[in-house]
Design an enzyme around this catalytic site. Structure first.
Site, PDB file in Angstrom:
ATOM      1  CD  GLU A  98      -3.033  -0.872   2.209  1.00 55.37           C
ATOM      2  OE1 GLU A  98      -4.229  -1.079   1.937  1.00 55.37           O
ATOM      3  OE2 GLU A  98      -2.634  -0.595   3.349  1.00 55.37           O
ATOM      4  CB  CYS A 118       8.328  -4.826   9.109  1.00 54.11           C
ATOM      5  SG  CYS A 118       9.656  -3.940   9.953  1.00 54.11           S
ATOM      6  CB  CYS A 122       7.087  -1.788  16.160  1.00 52.13           C
ATOM      7  SG  CYS A 122       8.699  -1.207  15.576  1.00 52.13           S
ATOM      8  N   GLY A 169       7.674  -2.011   6.235  1.00 51.94           N
ATOM      9  CA  GLY A 169       9.066  -2.399   6.137  1.00 51.94           C
ATOM     10  C   GLY A 169      10.036  -1.452   6.818  1.00 51.94           C
ATOM     11  CD  GLU A 170      14.324  -0.087   9.549  1.00 54.07           C
ATOM     12  OE1 GLU A 170      15.010   0.730   8.905  1.00 54.07           O
ATOM     13  OE2 GLU A 170      13.598   0.241  10.500  1.00 54.07           O
ATOM     14  CG  ASN A 301      -3.433   6.261  14.917  1.00 56.01           C
ATOM     15  OD1 ASN A 301      -4.227   7.174  15.087  1.00 56.01           O
ATOM     16  ND2 ASN A 301      -2.296   6.406  14.262  1.00 56.01           N
ATOM     17  CB  CYS A 349       0.849   6.070  12.716  1.00 56.07           C
ATOM     18  SG  CYS A 349       2.411   5.477  13.348  1.00 56.07           S
TER      19      CYS A 349
END
Length: 384
Positions: A98, A118, A122, A169-170, A301, A349
């Site tokens: 996206e 990813c 997190c 992703g990182e 969020n 986010c």
């Protein structure tokens, strides 16, 4: 058999977005032809179409040198009440990513992905539930920009000016392809973006990852989230280095780049990292960095896609966010609070997630919105 030969021929030719603009000029027989082709790409158009403006010989050279297969197909395009538009793209290999377009006044910001999934995990981000499926090639990153340019033109949105690597992703785990994409974005034959309007955001997996970002033609941002080592490992479980080690690597990188300063990002979670001690620790971590460090505060969020963790986490209260900001401002740090964008369409986010055969998707429109605010502040500073 003839159709099979055509498919073989197409598959042996590189995608147009996979070739650097200068190399495309060589393959097309001149920079003039390359400029016409890239003007089409910048507008989100297909240079292989009859209406592209290419002459017969130039079109023949294009068809001989490059695959005419589209770099992506647009599956869905949804828009929030605030105008934020979310694009779901299917890439050539069948993966889906996206991109999020955030209109702000006279321009738009595009949030792009650098990987499918990813590995950083997190705990407040839906992308972390996917794991890493694969890294994107440079042309697949650029395909998101191409698709966004088409959407901006078709829907009458403000022109694209900013690009932020804050989607899935990182970027530091895919730095070579990210670098190739960045060079095409800022190339005068390419997408012609200003280097100061492109930003790469990273959790900074290791000091080595951070130092590898030094030559990138873009601004850099550090997703900090917590300065305390123990809390940082809870929020970013793949953290393997002390925050002071990562900070020192940032200092070296900023000095090597003669950078004006780092952008630091913190997702604020109620009762987790939004208190006075967290603010003081963050200031202590960032204060030694060279240049002017800018902090973006991003209230978490609420995210059902995180399962149990999502039910435990709550957005920081507005008064807590304001108090956190005031503590940093009082200590001399530049600090802004992002404006929520795209929440109702799950474009904000850490919220985007689509379940398909091989996983899900995520993007970070709110973070992009806060960085877009930072770009506007930089413009104001230049004018003063």
């Amino acid at each position: 058999a003839a159709a099979h030969m055509v498919l073989l021929g197409q598959s042996s030719r590189p995608p147009l977005l996979a070739v650097p603009p200068t190399a495309a000029a060589d393959l097309l027989g001149g920079s003039g032809r390359a400029k016409i082709v890239w003007s089409q790409l910048r507008d989100g158009r297909d240079p292989f179409e009859e209406s592209s403006g290419l002459g017969h010989k130039a079109r023949h050279a294009l068809e001989l040198a490059f695959s005419a297969q589209p770099p992506h197909s647009l599956l869905t395009s949804t828009v929030s009440a605030c105008g934020t538009r979310k694009l779901l793209l299917r890439l050539r290999r069948g993966d889906e990513v996206e991109a999020v377009i955030i209109p702000q006044g006279a321009f738009s910001t595009l949030c792009v992905s650098s990987q499918v999934g990813c590995r950083q995990g997190c705990t407040f981000c839906a992308t972390g539930t996917m794991g890493l499926l694969r890294s994107l090639a440079a042309d697949e990153i650029l395909a998101q920009l191409h698709a966004a340019a088409a959407a901006v033109r078709q829907h009458g949105m403000p022109p694209l000016r900013n690009v932020v690597f804050m989607g899935m992703g990182e970027p530091a785990d895919n730095v070579e392809e990210v670098s190739r994409a960045l060079h095409a974005m800022v190339h005068p034959f390419g997408f012609q973006l200003g280097r100061s309007y492109v930003c790469v955001s990273t959790v900074g997996p290791s000091p080595g990852h951070i130092r590898a970002l030094e030559p990138l033609p873009a601004r850099l941002a550090w997703s900090v989230h917590a300065a305390d080592d123990r809390l940082r490992r809870l929020l970013v479980p793949t953290t393997r280095h002390r925050m002071s080690e990562l900070r020192d690597a940032w200092g070296e990188t900023l000095q090597a780049r003669a950078d004006r300063g780092l952008m630091a990002e913190v997702t604020l979670i109620d009762g987790v990292n939004d208190g006075a001690d967290a603010a003081a620790s963050l200031h202590g971590l960032l204060a030694p960095l060279p240049g002017k460090t800018r902090v973006n505060l991003i209230p978490y969020n609420a995210n059902a896609g995180l399962g149990a963790a999502g039910r435990l986490f709550r957005p920081a209260q507005p008064e807590a966010v304001r108090a956190f900001q005031r503590r940093l401002l009082d200590r001399g740090l530049i600090c802004t609070v992002r404006t929520p964008r795209g929440n109702e369409e799950s474009s904000a986010c850490g919220m985007l997630r689509v379940e398909h055969a091989k996983g899900s998707r995520a993007s970070r429109g709110d973070l992009a919105s806060s960085v877009s605010d930072e770009f506007k502040e930089a413009d104001t500073a230049r004018m003063q």
